[in-house]
Motif scaffolding. Structure first.
Motif, PDB file in Angstrom:
ATOM      1  N   THR A 218       0.832  -1.200   0.000  1.00 55.99           N
ATOM      2  CA  THR A 218       0.000   0.000   0.000  1.00 55.99           C
ATOM      3  C   THR A 218       0.868   1.251   0.000  1.00 55.99           C
ATOM      4  O   THR A 218       0.626   2.189  -0.777  1.00 55.99           O
ATOM      5  CB  THR A 218      -0.908   0.018   1.248  1.00 55.99           C
ATOM      6  OG1 THR A 218      -1.581  -1.233   1.327  1.00 55.99           O
ATOM      7  CG2 THR A 218      -1.910   1.134   1.178  1.00 55.99           C
TER       8      THR A 218
ATOM      9  N   MET B 277      -1.987   7.417   6.686  1.00 60.35           N
ATOM     10  CA  MET B 277      -3.285   6.827   6.347  1.00 60.35           C
ATOM     11  C   MET B 277      -4.259   7.860   5.795  1.00 60.35           C
ATOM     12  O   MET B 277      -5.023   7.570   4.878  1.00 60.35           O
ATOM     13  CB  MET B 277      -3.886   6.159   7.582  1.00 60.35           C
ATOM     14  CG  MET B 277      -3.164   4.893   7.992  1.00 60.35           C
ATOM     15  SD  MET B 277      -3.602   4.350   9.647  1.00 60.35           S
ATOM     16  CE  MET B 277      -5.076   3.409   9.313  1.00 60.35           C
TER      17      MET B 277
ATOM     18  N   ILE C 250      -4.063   8.391   1.963  1.00 63.33           N
ATOM     19  CA  ILE C 250      -4.106   7.278   1.018  1.00 63.33           C
ATOM     20  C   ILE C 250      -5.521   7.104   0.474  1.00 63.33           C
ATOM     21  O   ILE C 250      -6.496   7.112   1.226  1.00 63.33           O
ATOM     22  CB  ILE C 250      -3.650   5.971   1.699  1.00 63.33           C
ATOM     23  CG1 ILE C 250      -2.196   6.101   2.156  1.00 63.33           C
ATOM     24  CG2 ILE C 250      -3.796   4.790   0.764  1.00 63.33           C
ATOM     25  CD1 ILE C 250      -1.695   4.946   2.963  1.00 63.33           C
ATOM     26  N   SER C 251      -5.608   6.993  -0.827  1.00 65.39           N
ATOM     27  CA  SER C 251      -6.878   6.644  -1.452  1.00 65.39           C
ATOM     28  C   SER C 251      -6.555   5.903  -2.741  1.00 65.39           C
ATOM     29  O   SER C 251      -6.183   6.508  -3.735  1.00 65.39           O
ATOM     30  CB  SER C 251      -7.682   7.907  -1.737  1.00 65.39           C
ATOM     31  OG  SER C 251      -8.834   7.565  -2.465  1.00 65.39           O
TER      32      SER C 251
ATOM     33  N   ILE D  33      -9.970   0.502   5.782  1.00 62.47           N
ATOM     34  CA  ILE D  33      -9.465   0.177   4.445  1.00 62.47           C
ATOM     35  C   ILE D  33     -10.598   0.157   3.430  1.00 62.47           C
ATOM     36  O   ILE D  33     -10.406   0.548   2.286  1.00 62.47           O
ATOM     37  CB  ILE D  33      -8.673  -1.155   4.412  1.00 62.47           C
ATOM     38  CG1 ILE D  33      -9.500  -2.320   4.925  1.00 62.47           C
ATOM     39  CG2 ILE D  33      -7.381  -1.032   5.200  1.00 62.47           C
ATOM     40  CD1 ILE D  33      -8.801  -3.657   4.736  1.00 62.47           C
TER      41      ILE D  33
ATOM     42  N   LEU E 177      -9.039   3.996   2.820  1.00 59.32           N
ATOM     43  CA  LEU E 177      -7.770   3.742   2.146  1.00 59.32           C
ATOM     44  C   LEU E 177      -7.954   3.244   0.720  1.00 59.32           C
ATOM     45  O   LEU E 177      -7.109   3.471  -0.132  1.00 59.32           O
ATOM     46  CB  LEU E 177      -6.940   2.731   2.949  1.00 59.32           C
ATOM     47  CG  LEU E 177      -6.041   3.330   4.021  1.00 59.32           C
ATOM     48  CD1 LEU E 177      -6.830   3.962   5.121  1.00 59.32           C
ATOM     49  CD2 LEU E 177      -5.114   2.297   4.593  1.00 59.32           C
TER      50      LEU E 177
END
Lengths: 472, 605
Positions: free
Chosen positions: B172, B181, B184-185, B247, B251
């Protein structure tokens, strides 16, 4: 001059030890410890200069390109610190371990000579002296592995010497060819040159044989016949790290190697890590299991270094530190168990946690670090190595290593379970001597402390990695 | 404040590790004090937004924390359970051995869990998350003398999933180019899908989903009971589902109808059904509960896996509800164990009269888990049904069938333990207040979260979804009357089934025997009880097989050194030796032949 003393004190001092042994055992022991810890302290003194960029060096000119060059760059200082620190603890542990065997004078002389030539190897900036110190370590370890002198021990010692010396000679061919191409052995001059693939391959044979990586690894488990402090020294802390160190020295900090090797080395390392982990799950001899574990873990170091990106290389470097401490601790706890139960077969032990709780807990701590469980130090190095490999796009290899890491958990728990837990299948021996237990407890605490205080070694490594030339 | 909520239990835990066993009450005091202060801090932190970063290792690995409504919610829940269960433990564990270790691991668990929830850097999260392995191992191993086998089993299972998580985080981070975190996408295509699945394995394994569950029933028997109430029942579920939600919603950009959503729902449905089937036939109070601890995760995973608002809200609501009633159930089991000395259902019975408060708490929790209105489990389950039905009737069917067996097994458990007769029943007294108080509070919350569900939904859960809620509000009564009707029919069927079973065997404990020994099922159950289906044992067999293969490779390489090289060398030297016969005339012939060859070579050039 500091760097010269760090090398010469133990290398030359080693030969005084047998004489000191004639006077008094205690004097000899303390002198041996002093010589090794002197290297550690001198290396500590070298830290500021290494980090500031004003690298301290020492040079004596000789004809034919045989200049004697020592330099204390961050890589060298880091490696010297790790090996002399773990080495000092092992010498201290030896006081009680070795004191009822013969040939103690030779033992201490060889151990200190070994560590001295290790210092020489890490500080050398010349290929030819690197080779010379490399072979001195081989001779010293040959004497040490066959320390008990039974025909079987001597045979195994010969095996390790032959395999590593074979590798070294192959590597020497490459060194001579490099001299032929560039006219010098001096690494500071050679920096940035591109090496032909054949020479890289030849040097790699030497590196892999010294670092006990597939297919040159089987001498390492066999060398488990040596006394436990020696196996700790050879398998965990110092000898096997020579290969990975030289890999970093030559292929990261000096020469540029092609993309091919950035994939080939991880593949070799992955196979090595898996095969050795599998063997560690089957073996029943305590020291052979830990030795196979070393072979397996060395694969992780190679993976990190071979990725060539900052995270991976830094992870590989931290791995050298964490593995040195934790694996040293494992061998030394195994030494306590072996000495007190007179047994190396884990299927004939069990329940020892009740009689040797400190040793058992120390073993568990070191095992957690090797497994890579936070907050132990091994966690960070393992993660960074994997992260570096993933960054380098090596997903399949990373998955292989994750399987290897899983098997690490299995074989270490299998061993802990059979040795320390459950029903006693053999003698319930008493705890080891205070000094020996102190050493393993110290290493166990270091395993934990190196994780909690990770930012210090990480800072050091970050500065070191920023100087790597070969990084893509 | 954020650091304090991690450091406080950490330091308290380390101190209590050093307190000798002689000083009675000190460790308990430290644990109670630090968890109550922790609860106060968590309450103060609620509704705050804090985000900060301290440099740590470099390489993108920072001490980065983020407090926002979701992490504050989980934090509050952990602190609440921490305080309740430490009060319970004071009474339950009093006078037992290795108490310093128990409280140390307990407090470290709380510290690590808080850290994992607050971490805004994936590696920092992994640091705390994987650190829980140690406390898990420690807590189980101090249980019984033979508990180390279970401890190792738990460590290995959770350890391998943590390694998957480690690889997933590396991947990731590599894809997103950051480990932070909140930044993040990622899409779930190509390597993104692999990364998601790896992270998902870590999350659902922590929550205790199949196939990573099999240590939990073993631990139920071996580990100290408060461990079961705090770890598998509460904190691990909270953490696992928290991360799964993170997630799935933040994420990664997951769509309903994607393969990953389907995968999640399948895992959820299978976990519900298989685990509840196992729960139904258990004859031990704690072991029966432990299978429900697994089965209920299935509902949460199914709910979140639907990727529709109703399902996600239901899944999260179910997470907190389950943590409440499941820990209450385990605590009731502990209360019974403490007063009678056993949790074997065949030896229990008639406790309802002697232990009325425990019994009432049990009833509240049991009807909640069975999904009886108006208790909390009813509302969350209805939402999950709603979401599941939106995605496919088969998932809905699995969920409803699961509810049938859940209700049936709790009827059996309640009947066997609290009704009927047993030898010990008359001598048994009610537990002490320290044991009852946490149960009463938790049972009260079960009622409150059901009767007045806007409180948890508005304050805790719906803000988590934010825009993904699509403006809907799930508070109040369920909207789909048909689903509610089916639920009621299923519950009635469970009661009928129980009545049938009891009439058939005459005992509460035999209420499920007609299912247990039904043709076909009986043999399957036998195999399952003999652990033929235990993924751990199967995995160990595979690992062993693999190790043998690799060992053979290793020994083959060694053969090259030990036999081949030596053999070739000896063959070569013996050939050379043969030529050195000592016969002078032979040597002369060799020399002349050599000279001839040399001369010819010179001449040819």
């Amino acid at each position: 001059m500091t760097v010269l003393f760090a090398v010469l004190l133990p290398t030359i001092g080693a030969f005084i030890l047998p004489l000191a042994g004639k006077v008094s055992k205690l004097l000899r022991n303390i002198l041996a410890l002093l010589l090794v810890s002197c290297s550690f302290i001198l290396s500590l003194i070298l830290i500021p200069s290494a980090l500031s960029g004003h690298i301290e060096s020492f040079r004596v000119a000789f004809p034919l390109g045989l200049d004697f060059v020592l330099a204390a760059d961050p890589l060298a200082v880091f490696m010297a610190l790790v090996s002399s620190f773990v080495g000092s603890i092992i010498v201290l542990y030896s006081f009680d371990y070795i004191n009822h065997y013969e040939n103690q004078n030779e033992y201490y002389a060889m151990v200190v000579l070994f560590l001295g030539s290790m210092m020489g190897l890490v500080y050398s900036q010349s290929l030819i002296y690197l080779y010379v110190f490399w072979e001195i370590t081989a001779i010293a370890s040959w004497r040490l592995i066959g320390f008990y002198r039974s025909p079987k021990d001597v045979l195994k010692a010969d095996k390790s010497f032959l395999v590593t010396a074979f590798g070294a000679l192959v590597m020497l061919i490459a060194f001579i060819a490099i001299f032929g191409m560039f006219g010098t052995f001096d690494l500071t001059v050679l920096k940035g040159h591109v090496l032909p693939g054949v020479l890289i391959g030849l040097i790699l044979v030497g590196i892999l044989s010294k670092s006990a990586t597939l297919p040159f690894h089987t001498w390492l488990p066999d060398a488990g016949v040596a006394p436990s402090p020696v196996t700790a020294l050879l398998h965990a802390a110092v000898l096997v790290k020579i290969g990975v160190f030289v890999f970093a020295r030559l292929f990261l900090f000096t020469f540029n190697i092609g993309v091919f090797w950035h994939t080939a080395v991880p593949v070799i390392a992955a196979v090595s890590a898996l095969v050795a982990a599998g063997a560690a799950l089957i073996e029943t001899d305590m020291k052979r299991i830990i030795a196979y574990s070393t072979v397996s873990q060395i694969g992780f170091i190679f993976l990190g270094l071979a990725t060539g990106n900052p995270v991976g290389v830094a992870g590989g470097m931290l791995y050298i530190l964490m593995h040195g401490i934790a694996k040293g601790g494992l061998f030394l706890t195994a030494g306590i168990v072996e000495q007190n139960t007179h047994n190396k077969d884990i299927t004939k032990m069990g329940g020892l946690i009740s009689t040797m709780p400190l040793t058992a807990v120390s073993f568990l701590f070191c095992a957690f670090s090797v497994m890579g469980i936070p907050p132990f130090g091994g966690f960070f190095s393992k993660f960074m190595v994997i992260s570096g490999a993933v960054d380098a796009g090596q997903i399949a290899i990373s998955i292989t290593f994750i399987i290897g890491a899983f098997m690490t958990i299995l074989y270490l728990f299998r061993m802990f379970n059979l040795v320390f837990l459950g029903e006693a299948r053999g003698k319930l021996a008493a705890e080891g001597s205070k000094l020996m237990v102190f050493c393993v407890v110290l290493l166990a605490i270091m395993s934990l402390g190196s994780g909690i205080l990770i930012s210090y070694p990480a800072d050091f490594v970050r500065i070191m990695v920023s100087q790597v030339g070969g990084i893509r | 404040m954020i650091i304090a909520i991690i450091l406080l239990p950490l330091i308290a835990g380390l101190i209590s590790l050093m307190v000798p066993d002689r000083l009675k009450g000190v460790k308990e005091g430290i644990a109670l004090f630090s968890t109550i202060i922790g609860l106060i801090i968590a309450a103060l932190l609620f509704k705050q937004n804090i985000m900060f970063t301290i440099p740590w290792l470099g390489f993108g690995i920072d001490l980065s924390f983020r407090l926002y409504h979701f992490s504050a919610f989980i934090l509050l829940a952990i602190a609440g359970f921490g305080a309740a269960i430490s009060l319970y433990s004071v009474a339950f564990m009093w006078g037992k051995e290795k108490l310093n270790q128990f409280y140390a691991y307990f407090l470290l668990t709380v510290a690590f869990a808080n850290g994992a929830v607050l971490a805004n850097n994936l590696i920092l999260m992994l640091f705390f998350w994987e650190g829980l392995l140690l406390t898990l191992f420690g807590m189980i191993i101090i249980g019984k003398k033979e508990a180390f086998k279970t401890a190792i089993k738990a460590f290995v299972i959770v350890g391998i999933t943590d390694l998957c998580l480690m690889l997933g985080i590396a991947l990731t981070g590599s894809l997103a180019d950051t480990f932070t975190m909140s930044m993040i996408s990622l899409p779930t295509s190509g390597l993104g899908a692999l990364a998601f699945v790896l992270l998902m394995i870590g999350a659902i394994a922590k929550a205790g989903s199949m196939p990573f569950h099999s240590w939990i029933p073993d631990a139920a028997l071996d580990a100290p009971l408060p461990f079961m109430a705090i770890m598998p029942a509460a904190i691990e579920k909270l953490l696992g589902i928290y991360f799964l939600t993170r997630i799935s919603l933040d994420l990664f950009r997951l769509n309903p109808g994607s393969k990953i959503s389907l995968l999640l729902m399948t895992i959820g449905a299978l976990t519900i059904l298989l685990a509840v089937m196992m729960a139904l036939i258990q004859k031990d109070y704690k072991r029966l509960l432990s299978y429900h601890a697994i089965s209920q995760v299935g509902y949460m995973i199914l709910g979140i896996g639907t990727m529709v608002p109703a399902g996600i809200v239901g899944g999260l609501f179910h997470m907190i509800n389950n943590a409440l009633y499941k820990s209450c159930l385990f605590l009731s089991g502990g209360s019974v164990e403490k007063q009678t000395g056993t949790t074997d259902l065949s030896k229990l019975g008639g406790l309802g009269k002697q232990m009325p408060i425990t019994f009432i708490c049990f009833i509240v929790a049991a009807v909640s888990i069975s999904g009886v209105p108006p208790f909390n489990g009813f509302f969350s389950k209805e939402m999950i049904y709603d979401g599941a039905l939106e995605r496919g009737w088969i998932f809905y069917l699995a969920a409803v069938l699961g509810s049938f067996f859940t209700a049936a097994s709790f009827l059996k458990l309640g009947h066997a333990a609290y009704f009927g007769k047993s030898e010990t029943a008359n001598k048994t007294k009610e537990a002490s207040w320290a044991i009852l108080l946490p149960m009463i509070v938790i049972a009260g919350l079960c009622v409150l979260f059901g009767v007045y569900n806007p409180l948890p939904l508005h304050a805790l859960i719906q803000p988590v979804l934010g825009a993904k809620l699509e403006g809907r509000d799930f508070a109040g009564l369920p909207t789909n009357a048909i689903i509610v009707l089916i639920t009621l029919v299923v519950l009635a069927a469970a009661v009928l089934n129980h009545w049938f079973g009891v009439r058939r065997t005459g005992k509460g404990i035999g209420a499920a025997d007609h299912i247990h020994y039904a043709p076909g099922l009986s043999q399957t159950y036998d195999l399952a009880e003999k652990r033929y289906f235990d993924p751990y044992d199967i995995g160990m067999k595979i690992a062993n097989w693999l190790a043998k293969l690799l060992n053979a490779v290793d020994k083959a390489i060694d053969w090259i050194y030990e036999k081949l090289t030596v053999g070739v060398t000896f063959a070569f030297t013996s050939a050379i030796r043969w030529s050195h016969s000592g016969n002078v005339s032979t040597y002369v012939v060799w020399s002349l032949a050599g000279a001839a060859v040399a001369i010819i070579m010179v001449l040819i050039r």
